[in-house]
Design a protein around this motif. Structure first.
Motif, PDB file in Angstrom:
ATOM      1  N   GLU A 138       0.799  -1.363   0.111  1.00  0.00           N
ATOM      2  CA  GLU A 138      -0.043   0.055   0.014  1.00  0.00           C
ATOM      3  C   GLU A 138       0.820   1.397   0.036  1.00  0.00           C
ATOM      4  O   GLU A 138       0.406   2.290  -0.732  1.00  0.00           O
ATOM      5  CB  GLU A 138      -0.846   0.082   1.306  1.00  0.00           C
ATOM      6  N   ALA A 139       2.013   1.163   0.544  1.00  0.00           N
ATOM      7  CA  ALA A 139       2.951   2.598   0.458  1.00  0.00           C
ATOM      8  C   ALA A 139       3.768   2.630  -0.246  1.00  0.00           C
ATOM      9  O   ALA A 139       3.941   3.820  -0.737  1.00  0.00           O
ATOM     10  CB  ALA A 139       3.385   2.410   2.106  1.00  0.00           C
ATOM     11  N   ALA A 140       4.269   1.488  -0.794  1.00  0.00           N
ATOM     12  CA  ALA A 140       5.538   1.635  -1.859  1.00  0.00           C
ATOM     13  C   ALA A 140       5.564   0.751  -3.082  1.00  0.00           C
ATOM     14  O   ALA A 140       6.327   1.104  -4.168  1.00  0.00           O
ATOM     15  CB  ALA A 140       6.758   1.375  -1.073  1.00  0.00           C
ATOM     16  N   TRP A 141       4.548  -0.146  -3.266  1.00  0.00           N
ATOM     17  CA  TRP A 141       4.632  -1.073  -4.232  1.00  0.00           C
ATOM     18  C   TRP A 141       3.051  -1.327  -4.583  1.00  0.00           C
ATOM     19  O   TRP A 141       2.346  -2.144  -4.780  1.00  0.00           O
ATOM     20  CB  TRP A 141       5.013  -2.242  -3.894  1.00  0.00           C
ATOM     21  N   PRO A 142       2.575   0.086  -5.284  1.00  0.00           N
ATOM     22  CA  PRO A 142       1.118  -0.063  -5.854  1.00  0.00           C
ATOM     23  C   PRO A 142       0.754  -1.318  -7.019  1.00  0.00           C
ATOM     24  O   PRO A 142      -0.113  -1.735  -6.971  1.00  0.00           O
ATOM     25  CB  PRO A 142       1.069   1.029  -6.586  1.00  0.00           C
ATOM     26  N   SER A 143       2.045  -1.530  -7.858  1.00  0.00           N
ATOM     27  CA  SER A 143       1.656  -2.496  -8.595  1.00  0.00           C
ATOM     28  C   SER A 143       1.395  -3.960  -8.078  1.00  0.00           C
ATOM     29  O   SER A 143       0.575  -4.678  -8.693  1.00  0.00           O
ATOM     30  CB  SER A 143       3.008  -2.708  -9.673  1.00  0.00           C
ATOM     31  N   SER A 144       2.219  -4.090  -6.911  1.00  0.00           N
ATOM     32  CA  SER A 144       1.754  -5.431  -6.031  1.00  0.00           C
ATOM     33  C   SER A 144       0.475  -5.398  -5.675  1.00  0.00           C
ATOM     34  O   SER A 144      -0.256  -6.560  -5.483  1.00  0.00           O
ATOM     35  CB  SER A 144       3.054  -5.622  -5.097  1.00  0.00           C
ATOM     36  N   ALA A 145      -0.058  -4.082  -5.125  1.00  0.00           N
ATOM     37  CA  ALA A 145      -1.369  -4.008  -4.537  1.00  0.00           C
ATOM     38  C   ALA A 145      -2.355  -4.368  -5.531  1.00  0.00           C
ATOM     39  O   ALA A 145      -3.244  -4.761  -5.328  1.00  0.00           O
ATOM     40  CB  ALA A 145      -1.223  -2.528  -3.997  1.00  0.00           C
ATOM     41  N   SER A 146      -2.205  -3.892  -6.715  1.00  0.00           N
ATOM     42  CA  SER A 146      -3.209  -4.023  -7.603  1.00  0.00           C
ATOM     43  C   SER A 146      -3.400  -5.530  -8.164  1.00  0.00           C
ATOM     44  O   SER A 146      -4.604  -5.921  -8.645  1.00  0.00           O
ATOM     45  CB  SER A 146      -2.833  -3.480  -8.833  1.00  0.00           C
ATOM     46  N   VAL A 147      -2.261  -6.441  -8.006  1.00  0.00           N
ATOM     47  CA  VAL A 147      -2.717  -7.655  -8.210  1.00  0.00           C
ATOM     48  C   VAL A 147      -3.054  -8.668  -7.105  1.00  0.00           C
ATOM     49  O   VAL A 147      -4.013  -9.195  -6.921  1.00  0.00           O
ATOM     50  CB  VAL A 147      -1.049  -8.345  -8.535  1.00  0.00           C
ATOM     51  N   TYR A 148      -2.502  -8.180  -5.858  1.00  0.00           N
ATOM     52  CA  TYR A 148      -2.814  -9.006  -4.634  1.00  0.00           C
ATOM     53  C   TYR A 148      -3.745  -8.486  -3.676  1.00  0.00           C
ATOM     54  O   TYR A 148      -4.026  -9.132  -2.503  1.00  0.00           O
ATOM     55  CB  TYR A 148      -1.376  -9.485  -3.898  1.00  0.00           C
ATOM     56  N   LEU A 149      -4.000  -7.103  -3.696  1.00  0.00           N
ATOM     57  CA  LEU A 149      -4.895  -6.697  -2.680  1.00  0.00           C
ATOM     58  C   LEU A 149      -6.141  -6.062  -3.789  1.00  0.00           C
ATOM     59  O   LEU A 149      -6.360  -5.010  -3.678  1.00  0.00           O
ATOM     60  CB  LEU A 149      -4.394  -5.463  -2.145  1.00  0.00           C
ATOM     61  N   ARG A 150      -6.872  -7.158  -4.477  1.00  0.00           N
ATOM     62  CA  ARG A 150      -7.833  -6.558  -5.263  1.00  0.00           C
ATOM     63  C   ARG A 150      -9.174  -6.103  -4.279  1.00  0.00           C
ATOM     64  O   ARG A 150      -9.425  -6.497  -3.333  1.00  0.00           O
ATOM     65  CB  ARG A 150      -8.550  -7.872  -5.842  1.00  0.00           C
ATOM     66  N   GLY A 151      -9.527  -4.770  -4.929  1.00  0.00           N
ATOM     67  CA  GLY A 151     -10.531  -4.160  -3.660  1.00  0.00           C
ATOM     68  C   GLY A 151      -9.767  -3.858  -2.474  1.00  0.00           C
ATOM     69  O   GLY A 151     -10.764  -3.413  -1.446  1.00  0.00           O
ATOM     70  N   GLY A 152      -8.627  -3.732  -2.597  1.00  0.00           N
ATOM     71  CA  GLY A 152      -7.904  -3.212  -1.252  1.00  0.00           C
ATOM     72  C   GLY A 152      -7.793  -4.183  -0.083  1.00  0.00           C
ATOM     73  O   GLY A 152      -7.532  -3.845   0.860  1.00  0.00           O
ATOM     74  N   ARG A 153      -8.377  -5.415  -0.455  1.00  0.00           N
ATOM     75  CA  ARG A 153      -8.420  -6.481   0.733  1.00  0.00           C
ATOM     76  C   ARG A 153      -7.291  -7.786   0.497  1.00  0.00           C
ATOM     77  O   ARG A 153      -7.171  -8.022  -0.651  1.00  0.00           O
ATOM     78  CB  ARG A 153      -9.695  -6.797   0.733  1.00  0.00           C
ATOM     79  N   THR A 154      -6.834  -8.231   1.634  1.00  0.00           N
ATOM     80  CA  THR A 154      -6.074  -9.398   1.436  1.00  0.00           C
ATOM     81  C   THR A 154      -7.062 -10.462   1.185  1.00  0.00           C
ATOM     82  O   THR A 154      -8.158 -10.698   1.709  1.00  0.00           O
ATOM     83  CB  THR A 154      -5.367  -9.605   2.813  1.00  0.00           C
ATOM     84  N   PRO A 155      -6.681 -11.421   0.137  1.00  0.00           N
ATOM     85  CA  PRO A 155      -7.603 -12.592  -0.263  1.00  0.00           C
ATOM     86  C   PRO A 155      -7.854 -13.470   1.080  1.00  0.00           C
ATOM     87  O   PRO A 155      -6.816 -13.578   1.789  1.00  0.00           O
ATOM     88  CB  PRO A 155      -6.787 -13.484  -1.438  1.00  0.00           C
ATOM     89  N   ARG A 156      -8.966 -13.946   1.161  1.00  0.00           N
ATOM     90  CA  ARG A 156      -9.273 -14.694   2.286  1.00  0.00           C
ATOM     91  C   ARG A 156      -8.621 -16.085   2.005  1.00  0.00           C
ATOM     92  O   ARG A 156      -8.897 -16.765   1.152  1.00  0.00           O
ATOM     93  CB  ARG A 156     -10.845 -15.019   2.413  1.00  0.00           C
ATOM     94  N   SER A 157      -8.390 -16.715   3.357  1.00  0.00           N
ATOM     95  CA  SER A 157      -7.840 -18.075   3.156  1.00  0.00           C
ATOM     96  C   SER A 157      -8.959 -19.031   2.573  1.00  0.00           C
ATOM     97  O   SER A 157     -10.097 -19.096   3.202  1.00  0.00           O
ATOM     98  CB  SER A 157      -7.370 -18.585   4.463  1.00  0.00           C
ATOM     99  N   GLY A 158      -9.052 -19.809   1.445  1.00  0.00           N
ATOM    100  CA  GLY A 158      -9.800 -20.617   1.121  1.00  0.00           C
ATOM    101  C   GLY A 158     -10.746 -20.166  -0.097  1.00  0.00           C
ATOM    102  O   GLY A 158     -11.373 -20.695  -0.936  1.00  0.00           O
ATOM    103  N   SER A 159     -10.720 -18.959  -0.324  1.00  0.00           N
ATOM    104  CA  SER A 159     -10.946 -18.115  -1.515  1.00  0.00           C
ATOM    105  C   SER A 159     -10.315 -18.533  -2.491  1.00  0.00           C
ATOM    106  O   SER A 159      -9.094 -19.161  -2.580  1.00  0.00           O
ATOM    107  CB  SER A 159     -11.194 -16.525  -1.167  1.00  0.00           C
TER     108      SER A 159
END
Length: 586
Positions: free
Chosen positions: A162-183
């Protein structure tokens, strides 16, 4: 037979064992479709990039060791890329850096994984690019189950994203959220990258070999290389908490081709045990065997205090030599013949005493005076190198395959995991950080130099019996790899445990020597061991001076293995720890 977490698989058609069930299933599907072990391993390896993004990726590397039934000989494919041309001791010195960060662009070597898999497929496989890439592309599009470890890794990295790697956030934090375990988690950018590689390969030619070459050209000379080079020219934050540009360029990628090499080996208990060369830590496995060959392990009893003490003390000696003498043999002279000799082992074995050593004592092979690195004090914050034990670390994967044709292969893909470096926009994956294993001190075997391969921890294993493949195995685990696999091997060879029994047996390792990863710390005398060995053993090891750290009962080791009996019977086993490794076969 002892109770095991799952059965040892037995059959005659083919076996695939890996650190993720989806990879094992993809490999088995390729075998069922008529492919050989090398086709299956390539498909499984590409799926691991999608299913275990916190443990490896296309920007990482892969050492591969195998036996070709057609050639009737073993081989190594070195999918470990070298340092960029501009990455020199002087360049890091100009930046005021004396310890390469564990994250970010400064630690990137040439990503060797894709070329390693394409080299294996082209030289030893039988299938086309589409046949092996289709599984990874499909999973990247439709999604894979989010393991608890993936969710934990993304959540730990979220502040940085969120602070420094926005390109990673766009892939792994869809909708700004951490993916749920099991999703279900999909990486559409990666799917589209590999679809374009495949499309360009098939547009180039209808010939299989030409398609494979076109696929690697798209990656190393085409649009993938262009995107990597452009991204490395822009600064990104790393473990030094400073932003730096990378050294990697398009020319570095265009020059890379994975070499095919002969493995190094040692005869032990009727087997010829084979490892990658000293650009890996693989020979340390062989040095431990040479040291243990003079000990009566069978009489000690598996996992007795005598056994654990002896194995650990021999490991300290072998890993001390790793630190003093291992490096890229194309660039430095490594006295490997002497290091693996019986005479040298006999001399060194005398240093094993009744109490735990607190010293790191390399030998003097051929009269060479050992020189150990001076470890600088690490500065910075976020980002240790490899996640074998921490919430913000990454780790590694492994896959083994044996087929009905007499082929066998083991591969240990790693690097380029989601916490290592920012995702490259449009590609869907980050670069690796294997350059952190170089020393920035001049004159050491593993000192940084342009184009040089870092002395990696990745260490797949193969063993032959009477010149034919008998056993392939490996594990994630960084510096622990050639400790955990050694214990599996000894349990199988000396104590007669089947593959699954040997995998399930309690594991241990020492962190006595410097870590290969930033911040390169060492813990003299420390012994981590699963508490299942029992209180009596733990107490005796403590009495002998080991700094014992009892671990949870099923927490150490990630070993998988396949084997082939002399009558052609095939077997496989996989690790239950972490609840994701699996074997498939019939």
């Amino acid at each position: 037979m002892n109770f095991t977490t799952r059965p040892e698989l037995v059959g005659s058609f083919g076996m695939v064992a890996s650190t993720h069930w989806l990879a094992s299933a993809a490999g088995m599907a390729v075998l069922e479709a008529g492919g050989n072990a090398f086709d299956a391993a390539t498909a499984a390896g590409l799926v691991l990039q999608v299913a275990e993004p916190h443990l490896n990726g296309p920007g990482g590397e892969v050492p591969i060791i195998g036996f070709s039934a057609d050639d009737e000989r073993p081989f190594v494919v070195c999918g470990q890329g070298g340092a960029p041309g501009a990455a020199t001791l002087e360049a890091y010195g100009d930046l005021g850096i004396d310890l390469i960060p564990g994250t970010g662009l400064l630690a990137a070597c040439v990503p060797g994984a894709f070329d390693g898999w394409m080299t294996l497929l082209g030289r030893y496989g039988t299938m086309r690019v589409r046949d092996v890439m289709r599984y990874a592309i499909e999973y990247a599009h439709i999604g894979v189950p989010v393991l608890p470890s993936i969710a934990r890794s993304i959540e730990a990295a979220r502040p940085l994203f969120e602070a420094a790697w926005p390109s990673s956030a766009s892939v792994y934090l869809r909708g700004g959220r951490t993916p749920r375990s099991g999703s279900s988690f999909a990486n559409v950018e990666l799917a589209e990258t590999y679809e374009r590689v495949l499309s360009e390969a098939e547009a180039a030619s209808s010939d299989r070999d030409a398609q494979i070459e076109a696929a690697r050209a798209a990656f190393y000379e085409g649009f993938v290389a262009d995107a990597i080079a452009a991204f490395c020219s822009e600064p990104a934050e790393d473990a030094s908490l400073v932003t730096h540009r990378g050294f990697l360029t398009g020319d570095d990628l265009a020059r890379w081709h994975s070499p095919i090499e002969d493995p190094v080996g040692l005869d032990y208990q009727g087997l010829r045990v084979l490892k990658c060369g000293p650009w890996s830590q693989g020979p340390v496995f062989l040095q431990q065997l040479a040291l243990l060959d003079g000990s009566d392990l069978a009489d000690m009893g598996l996992l007795s205090a005598d056994y654990v003490h002896t194995v650990v003390e021999c490991a300290k000696l072998a890993f001390a030599d790793r630190e003093a003498f291992y490096g890229d043999p194309a660039r430095v002279d490594v006295p490997l013949d002497t290091l693996l000799s019986g005479a040298y082992a006999n001399e060194r074995r005398g240093l094993v005493g009744p109490v735990a050593s607190m010293r790191l004592v390399p030998g003097s092979p051929d009269g060479i005076s050992p020189r150990m690195p001076v470890i600088p004090t690490a500065t910075g914050g976020w980002g240790t190198g490899e996640p074998t034990l921490g919430p913000r670390q990454g780790d590694t994967c492994h896959v083994d395959v044996v087929d009905r044709f007499g082929n066998m292969v083991a591969a240990t893909p790693s690097g380029g995991w989601l916490m290592s470096s920012p995702v490259i926009p449009g590609l869907g994956f980050p670069l690796g950080t294997r350059a952190q294993m170089f020393w920035l001190e001049e004159g050491l075997p593993n000192s940084l130099a342009s184009g040089k391969r870092p002395r990696t921890t990745l260490s797949p294993s193969l063993a032959l019996r009477d010149g034919r493949p008998a056993l392939a195995f490996g594990t994630p685990g960084g510096d622990s790899q050639d400790q955990w696999t050694l214990q599996f091997f000894l349990a199988h060879v000396h104590y007669g445990l089947n593959l699954q029994e040997a995998i399930d047996a309690p594991e241990f390792h020492t962190t006595h020597f410097p870590s290969s990863f930033f911040p390169r710390d060492a813990h003299p005398g420390e012994l981590l061991i699963e508490s299942r060995v029992g209180g009596t053993v733990l107490a005796e090891l403590t009495r002998r001076g080991h700094h014992v750290e009892a671990q949870d009962p099923w927490s150490l080791g990630r070993v998988s293995a396949v084997s082939r009996d002399e009558d052609g019977t095939l077997r496989a086993g996989a690790n239950a720890r972490g609840m994701q490794g699996y074997a498939a076969g019939r």
